[in-house]
Design an enzyme around this catalytic site. Structure first.
Site, PDB file in Angstrom:
ATOM      1  N   GLY A  37       0.624   6.620  -0.707  1.00 34.49           N
ATOM      2  CA  GLY A  37      -0.310   5.968   0.182  1.00 34.49           C
ATOM      3  C   GLY A  37      -1.536   5.435  -0.528  1.00 34.49           C
ATOM      4  O   GLY A  37      -1.461   4.904  -1.641  1.00 34.49           O
ATOM      5  N   GLU A  38      -2.698   5.583   0.109  1.00 39.68           N
ATOM      6  CA  GLU A  38      -3.939   5.062  -0.462  1.00 39.68           C
ATOM      7  C   GLU A  38      -4.324   5.771  -1.757  1.00 39.68           C
ATOM      8  O   GLU A  38      -5.106   5.238  -2.543  1.00 39.68           O
ATOM      9  CB  GLU A  38      -5.079   5.220   0.542  1.00 39.68           C
ATOM     10  CG  GLU A  38      -5.019   4.288   1.732  1.00 39.68           C
ATOM     11  CD  GLU A  38      -6.225   4.452   2.636  1.00 39.68           C
ATOM     12  OE1 GLU A  38      -7.147   3.612   2.554  1.00 39.68           O
ATOM     13  OE2 GLU A  38      -6.245   5.432   3.413  1.00 39.68           O
ATOM     14  N   LYS A  39      -3.791   6.978  -1.979  1.00 43.03           N
ATOM     15  CA  LYS A  39      -4.174   7.752  -3.160  1.00 43.03           C
ATOM     16  C   LYS A  39      -3.479   7.265  -4.431  1.00 43.03           C
ATOM     17  O   LYS A  39      -3.848   7.684  -5.526  1.00 43.03           O
ATOM     18  CB  LYS A  39      -3.856   9.225  -2.928  1.00 43.03           C
ATOM     19  CG  LYS A  39      -4.655   9.851  -1.783  1.00 43.03           C
ATOM     20  CD  LYS A  39      -4.291  11.322  -1.589  1.00 43.03           C
ATOM     21  CE  LYS A  39      -5.082  11.940  -0.450  1.00 43.03           C
ATOM     22  NZ  LYS A  39      -4.721  13.365  -0.232  1.00 43.03           N
ATOM     23  N   VAL A  94      -1.314   0.447  -5.360  1.00 38.73           N
ATOM     24  CA  VAL A  94      -0.826   0.572  -3.992  1.00 38.73           C
ATOM     25  C   VAL A  94       0.130  -0.579  -3.661  1.00 38.73           C
ATOM     26  O   VAL A  94      -0.123  -1.732  -4.019  1.00 38.73           O
ATOM     27  CB  VAL A  94      -1.995   0.586  -2.994  1.00 38.73           C
ATOM     28  CG1 VAL A  94      -1.491   0.766  -1.564  1.00 38.73           C
ATOM     29  CG2 VAL A  94      -2.978   1.695  -3.360  1.00 38.73           C
ATOM     30  N   VAL A  95       1.229  -0.256  -2.977  1.00 39.39           N
ATOM     31  CA  VAL A  95       2.202  -1.261  -2.543  1.00 39.39           C
ATOM     32  C   VAL A  95       2.084  -1.441  -1.030  1.00 39.39           C
ATOM     33  O   VAL A  95       2.057  -0.463  -0.269  1.00 39.39           O
ATOM     34  CB  VAL A  95       3.641  -0.857  -2.909  1.00 39.39           C
ATOM     35  CG1 VAL A  95       4.644  -1.934  -2.440  1.00 39.39           C
ATOM     36  CG2 VAL A  95       3.770  -0.654  -4.422  1.00 39.39           C
ATOM     37  N   LYS A 103       2.376  -5.399  -4.701  1.00 42.10           N
ATOM     38  CA  LYS A 103       1.822  -4.299  -5.494  1.00 42.10           C
ATOM     39  C   LYS A 103       0.466  -4.725  -6.032  1.00 42.10           C
ATOM     40  O   LYS A 103       0.346  -5.704  -6.780  1.00 42.10           O
ATOM     41  CB  LYS A 103       2.755  -3.932  -6.654  1.00 42.10           C
ATOM     42  CG  LYS A 103       2.241  -2.766  -7.500  1.00 42.10           C
ATOM     43  CD  LYS A 103       3.266  -2.334  -8.536  1.00 42.10           C
ATOM     44  CE  LYS A 103       2.793  -1.134  -9.337  1.00 42.10           C
ATOM     45  NZ  LYS A 103       3.815  -0.658 -10.300  1.00 42.10           N
ATOM     46  N   ASP A 116       9.472   4.791 -15.404  1.00 48.17           N
ATOM     47  CA  ASP A 116       9.415   5.793 -14.340  1.00 48.17           C
ATOM     48  C   ASP A 116      10.528   5.597 -13.308  1.00 48.17           C
ATOM     49  O   ASP A 116      10.275   5.479 -12.105  1.00 48.17           O
ATOM     50  CB  ASP A 116       8.041   5.744 -13.661  1.00 48.17           C
ATOM     51  CG  ASP A 116       7.709   7.051 -12.958  1.00 48.17           C
ATOM     52  OD1 ASP A 116       8.449   8.028 -13.149  1.00 48.17           O
ATOM     53  OD2 ASP A 116       6.718   7.093 -12.208  1.00 48.17           O
TER      54      ASP A 116
END
Length: 461
Positions: A66-68, A72-73, A87, A181
């Site tokens: 999320g926002e963390k 952020v996508v 993204k 990743d």
């Protein structure tokens, strides 16, 4: 599952016989460069992407944390039609815009049905954004670890890892062997519920940043030593995905390898798969995962051998993925099907004659007096040049050279001596023909302002 893989056979057991029954699809022949319906890679403005995501609204966030998340996508809708994933990198990620653009363009040349393809990017001031196809049916992580109605069936799990291997094989064949990743959140499901590999992992999260954001327990051992990603590191991560598929859990590789060495396959295997596959197929998948997770990079298989090993294991190959996933089919596609008005249909066919006839029916006329007024002002060379720009634009427009038409009409408009609704209307249509609807909408509004008789709203309906 019988004896739970009691007869471990050598790697590649009777693969020649099974390969004769079910051949791996030829990735190169399957998709020859372009994928139907996808635009070429392009640059977007930050304003376009801000509008597409409703101002980067929180409710449009689809990224894992999320926002963390550091990057952020968001999901969005471009020009009220094509659904996209955007993204947005943190501002320190790519300080050099040229390096970012070069890397993005390279990934943007890839086009394959096994990828969620990169459509474009944006590099304005400190903003760095990527734009990709949006796939609506969640991630592999959701379907494996957080399912709600039923677990993923064995044939679908095998299809996932084969398609993923084919995606990596395609990328490798195009010189993009590194994937950063690789994990279950990077595997997305499209409208038909076919799994695809996210293109975002083909770019690093930053110019010099970490390539792995997952728990260190899942990170390739050589990356922990050197901080570098190699093609063999991607194979290691693929091995962790094989474990995910087999177990339905995110088991650390060290723990999984201990279970394999102890032949504790019942603990390793998802209990929801009871009776869905043979010992032989289970054994082959375990052996393949073990090789992918080998500590020594040189002992791991390459992507081509992954495809070769996984193809013979496929079951229910004629059953669509959405049936195996038990997900309703027939929803909206990535390019939503909107009914075309007669004018929209004429624009789609690039039929200028039909466009002109329809515009005349709604009161459109060429600018009356414009030519005479311009002729009166031709006492300067600048006005002569302005008139020539309009004439060149009209000639290019008639010959469907819309890029030249845009350039010439822009020269005419920028001089600002004469306001011409016709020029705005024709540049609007030229923008539409070159897939720039935002600019087209702006010109349609200008044409409406300068000519109340011209129904600009009809133009983009």
């Amino acid at each position: 599952m019988g004896s739970c893989f009691s007869n471990l056979r050598p790697f590649g057991w009777d693969s020649q016989y099974k390969a004769s029954v079910l051949e791996a699809p030829d990735v190169e022949n399957e998709v020859k460069g372009e994928v139907d319906g996808l635009p070429v890679f392009q640059e977007y403005s930050f304003e376009q992407l801000r509008l597409a995501t409703s101002g980067f609204a929180v409710e449009n966030i689809v990224s894992e944390h999320g926002e963390k998340a550091p990057n952020v996508v968001y999901k969005g809708k471009l020009d009220a039609q094509r659904r996209i994933a955007v993204k947005r990198f943190n501002r320190a990620a790519w300080p050099d815009p040229r390096q970012f653009m070069e890397e993005a363009r390279s990934v943007g040349q890839l086009r394959n049905h096994r990828l969620a393809n990169l459509l474009g990017c944006c590099a304005e001031e400190e903003e760095r954004l990527l734009v990709a196809e949006y796939l609506p049916n969640d991630t592999l992580a959701k379907h494996l670890f957080h399912w709600e109605t039923q677990p993923m069936k064995w044939p679908m799990r095998l299809r996932v890892v084969l398609y993923l291997a084919q995606a990596l094989e395609y990328c490798t064949s195009k010189g993009r062997a590194l994937y950063h990743d690789l994990n279950a959140y990077r595997v997305l499901f499209d409208d038909d519920c076919n799994p695809r590999l996210s293109c975002f992992g083909l770019m690093k999260n930053s110019r010099d940043g970490k390539s792995y954001s997952t728990n260190l327990a899942f990170t390739p051992p050589e990356y922990l030593r050197t901080g570098r990603v190699t093609p063999e590191s991607v194979i290691y991560s693929f091995g962790t995905l094989l474990l995910d598929v087999l177990s339905g859990k995110h088991i650390p590789p060290s723990r999984a390898l201990d279970l394999i060495r102890d032949r504790n396959f019942e603990t390793l295997t998802d209990s929801c798969l009871e009776g869905q596959f043979s010992d032989e197929d289970g054994t082959e998948l375990v052996r393949l995962a073990s090789r992918c997770l080998h500590y020594e990079q040189r002992e791991r298989p390459n992507v081509k051998s992954l495809v070769t090993a996984l193809a013979p294991l496929q079951n229910d190959v004629d059953v669509p993925s959405y049936v195996l996933m038990d997900i309703p089919h027939g929803g909206t596609s990535s390019l939503e099907s909107l009914p075309l008005s007669p004018l929209g249909d004429a624009c789609f066919r690039m039929d200028l004659t039909a466009i002109h006839e329809i515009l005349e029916q709604v009161g459109y006329k060429d600018d009356e007096g414009t030519a005479n007024e311009l002729s009166f002002q031709m006492w300067t060379d600048q006005m002569q040049e302005t008139l020539n720009s309009k004439k060149k634009g009209d000639n290019a427009f008639r010959h469907k050279d819309f890029n030249t038409a845009i350039e010439c009409y822009t020269q005419f408009i920028d001089v600002g001596t004469m306001v011409s609704p016709t020029v705005f209307a024709r540049r609007c249509l030229s923008y539409l023909m070159t897939d720039m609807p935002q600019q087209a909408l702006s010109d349609a509004v200008q044409a409406l302002v300068f000519s109340q008789k011209f129904e600009a709203a009809t133009l983009l309906r």
